[in-house]
Design a protein around this motif. Structure first.
Motif, PDB file in Angstrom:
ATOM      1  N   ALA A  42       0.772  -1.141  -0.020  1.00  0.00           N
ATOM      2  CA  ALA A  42      -0.112   0.239   0.033  1.00  0.00           C
ATOM      3  C   ALA A  42       0.895   1.237  -0.055  1.00  0.00           C
ATOM      4  O   ALA A  42       0.331   2.207  -0.650  1.00  0.00           O
ATOM      5  CB  ALA A  42      -0.835   0.059   1.391  1.00  0.00           C
ATOM      6  N   LEU A 112      -3.749   4.703   4.374  1.00  0.00           N
ATOM      7  CA  LEU A 112      -3.065   3.414   3.683  1.00  0.00           C
ATOM      8  C   LEU A 112      -4.079   2.064   3.825  1.00  0.00           C
ATOM      9  O   LEU A 112      -4.196   1.641   2.659  1.00  0.00           O
ATOM     10  CB  LEU A 112      -1.754   2.854   4.459  1.00  0.00           C
ATOM     11  N   MET A 113      -4.879   2.201   4.711  1.00  0.00           N
ATOM     12  CA  MET A 113      -5.901   0.863   4.667  1.00  0.00           C
ATOM     13  C   MET A 113      -7.175   1.625   5.537  1.00  0.00           C
ATOM     14  O   MET A 113      -7.030   2.132   6.566  1.00  0.00           O
ATOM     15  CB  MET A 113      -5.400  -0.067   5.656  1.00  0.00           C
ATOM     16  N   SER A 115      -9.886   0.217   6.584  1.00  0.00           N
ATOM     17  CA  SER A 115     -10.627  -0.449   7.536  1.00  0.00           C
ATOM     18  C   SER A 115      -9.730  -1.394   8.342  1.00  0.00           C
ATOM     19  O   SER A 115      -8.725  -1.463   8.037  1.00  0.00           O
ATOM     20  CB  SER A 115     -11.524  -1.323   6.654  1.00  0.00           C
ATOM     21  N   ASP A 116     -10.494  -1.968   9.318  1.00  0.00           N
ATOM     22  CA  ASP A 116      -9.693  -2.576  10.091  1.00  0.00           C
ATOM     23  C   ASP A 116      -9.814  -4.103   9.822  1.00  0.00           C
ATOM     24  O   ASP A 116     -10.692  -4.800   9.534  1.00  0.00           O
ATOM     25  CB  ASP A 116     -10.128  -2.748  11.742  1.00  0.00           C
ATOM     26  N   SER A 123     -11.108   1.139  12.383  1.00  0.00           N
ATOM     27  CA  SER A 123     -10.009   1.973  12.384  1.00  0.00           C
ATOM     28  C   SER A 123      -9.266   2.195  10.805  1.00  0.00           C
ATOM     29  O   SER A 123      -9.751   1.575   9.733  1.00  0.00           O
ATOM     30  CB  SER A 123      -8.717   1.141  13.065  1.00  0.00           C
TER      31      SER A 123
END
Lengths: 286, 170
Positions: A42, A112-113, A115-116, A123
């Motif tokens: 990512a 970067l992301m 979702s958890d 998160s």
């Protein structure tokens, strides 16, 4: 009784059961390198544009396609910059309305992301970490909208616990129809129509303060020196019967929209409070 | 190569919720690729060989999530332990039977996680969260119906499952 392999795995599972209790903050020297490796794709931003087929041999058409791609990239950069400028202007207006002595330093970051990995947690992972000077507990915003606080800090990335996470407890202000701010406490209350919803409790309505109506804005309160007040958290979606006990239960829909943008801002606030004489004192931790 | 494939699947698992469409509520209940990987290894490995990889995958998930280290390690390790072959030979598991085991395994993983966090946080586990695991399990089973034959066909995780073919000694 013979000691078999399944007994060894059972002992390992018992040890793993106890580990979060013994080390609730995690083990950073194990988690940090693993997270850096998993988030590396990512961070490098694998670009699907590179996977498109080559030209058909005609140099003019290849050049035209290249110019077209560059034009789209410049156009996208223009609108992206314009959006960021508008978001920062709205954030500045929100922070000025909180009547802070000075505006906090800010650090731009990228999501970067969004979702958890665990389905019940909420998160985002950002591309700033301890090496960039951020600390645990600092708030993260997207424009004037409050996203959450830094909860897990690594050297080059951090995980932000969103307001819609089940473990978030947030003190908020709710504005009534007579423009009075009422204090309440928000926490996650499940999902409705495919979107997370929060519940605000302990909002005490009295005579003359007005009523809380659906659509009323909800802001952060001044509960913590690190989180500036008056940042938008969400809007009220429904109100329980206020005449029941003068403490209606409100349902709130968070205002953040992670599909709109991948850019966020970390407010580099600290938990020391400057006294009028210039001496700093640490605020009591919650 | 199996380790590379495992790494790729774990990276993909982290981004699955962002890639899922809103159609039919998939975005709200994305397939749990972490559990799918662990169940594949557990169902295909002899004995309890898959439990270790279940723990490893769970620990990697803990490293990139909010939960403290050991939470998902215990959950996915427990799922691998429950669905491992054990001492008695089970034979080949494939097709719809394997997909139904995947659905059951994902359901167990979700429920074990909710029970696991009760002593850690408290007050956040509701009946709705247990019910929420059912569509996740169904979508995971459908996803596994497409993924598992691909992994079987090209033996991508056979090294982890202890199913490497070796030449017979002369």
């Amino acid at each position: 009784m013979r000691f078999r392999r399944r007994h060894a795995w059972g002992a390992a599972l018992i040890a793993l059961f106890a580990l979060p209790v013994l080390k609730p903050d995690g083990i950073s020297f194990i988690e940090t390198p693993v997270a850096d490796v998993v988030l590396w794709p990512a961070r490098t931003g694998l670009n699907p544009e590179r996977w498109k087929g080559g030209d058909d041999g005609d140099p003019d058409s290849a050049r035209a396609r290249k110019l077209e791609r560059e034009l789209y990239q410049v156009w996208e950069l223009h609108w992206d910059t314009l959006t960021k400028v508008k978001d920062l202007q709205r954030l500045r207006a929100a922070l000025r309305s909180a009547k802070l002595d000075r505006l906090p330093k800010m650090l731009g970051t990228r999501v970067l992301m969004a979702s958890d990995p665990v389905p019940t947690r909420r998160s985002i992972t950002i591309d700033r970490g301890a090496d960039d000077g951020i600390e645990v507990g600092q708030p993260v915003v997207m424009g004037p909208v409050y996203l959450g606080r830094i909860r897990v800090l690594r050297s080059r990335s951090a995980i932000v616990q969103l307001v819609s996470d089940p473990r978030t407890r947030l003190e908020v202000f709710v504005r009534t129809d007579k423009n009075v701010l009422l204090r309440g406490y928000a926490r996650r209350a499940g999902r409705r129509e495919g979107r997370d919803e929060m519940q605000i409790e302990f909002v005490r309505t009295k005579d003359r303060v007005g009523r809380v109506l659906p659509g009323a804005p909800v802001f952060t309160a001044n509960f913590d020196a690190r989180v500036p007040a008056k940042l938008l958290v969400g809007t009220v979606s429904s109100v329980s019967d206020p005449d029941l006990d003068r403490m209606p239960i409100l349902r709130m829909r968070p205002a953040f929209d992670l599909d709109r943008s991948t850019d966020a801002v970390v407010l580099l606030t600290s938990d020391t409070v400057q006294s009028p004489r210039g001496k700093s004192a640490a605020t009591p931790s919650r | 190569m199996s380790l590379f494939v495992l790494f790729f699947l774990m990276v993909l698992a982290g981004f699955i919720p962002a890639l899922c469409p809103e159609l039919l509520g998939i975005e709200a209940h994305p397939p749990d690729l972490w559990a799918i990987i662990v169940l594949y290894v557990a169902l295909r490995s002899p004995g309890y060989q898959g439990v270790g990889w279940g723990i490893v995958v769970g620990l990697v998930r803990d490293c990139v999530s909010l939960d403290p280290l050991g939470t998902s390690g215990f959950v996915l390790g427990m799922v691998a332990f429950l669905f491992a072959e054990g001492r008695h030979r089970r034979g080949r598991v494939d097709g719809v039977y394997r997909a139904s085991l995947v659905a059951l395994g994902v359901l167990v993983a979700c429920w074990v996680y909710l029970l696991r966090i009760l002593p850690l946080g408290g007050g956040i586990v509701t009946f709705g969260l247990f019910v929420d695991a059912v569509p996740t399990a169904l979508w995971s089973a459908l996803f596994a119906l497409g993924l598992y034959p691909f992994l079987d066909r090209y033996h991508l995780l056979d090294d982890l499952c202890g199913r490497t073919t070796r030449a017979l000694p002369a």
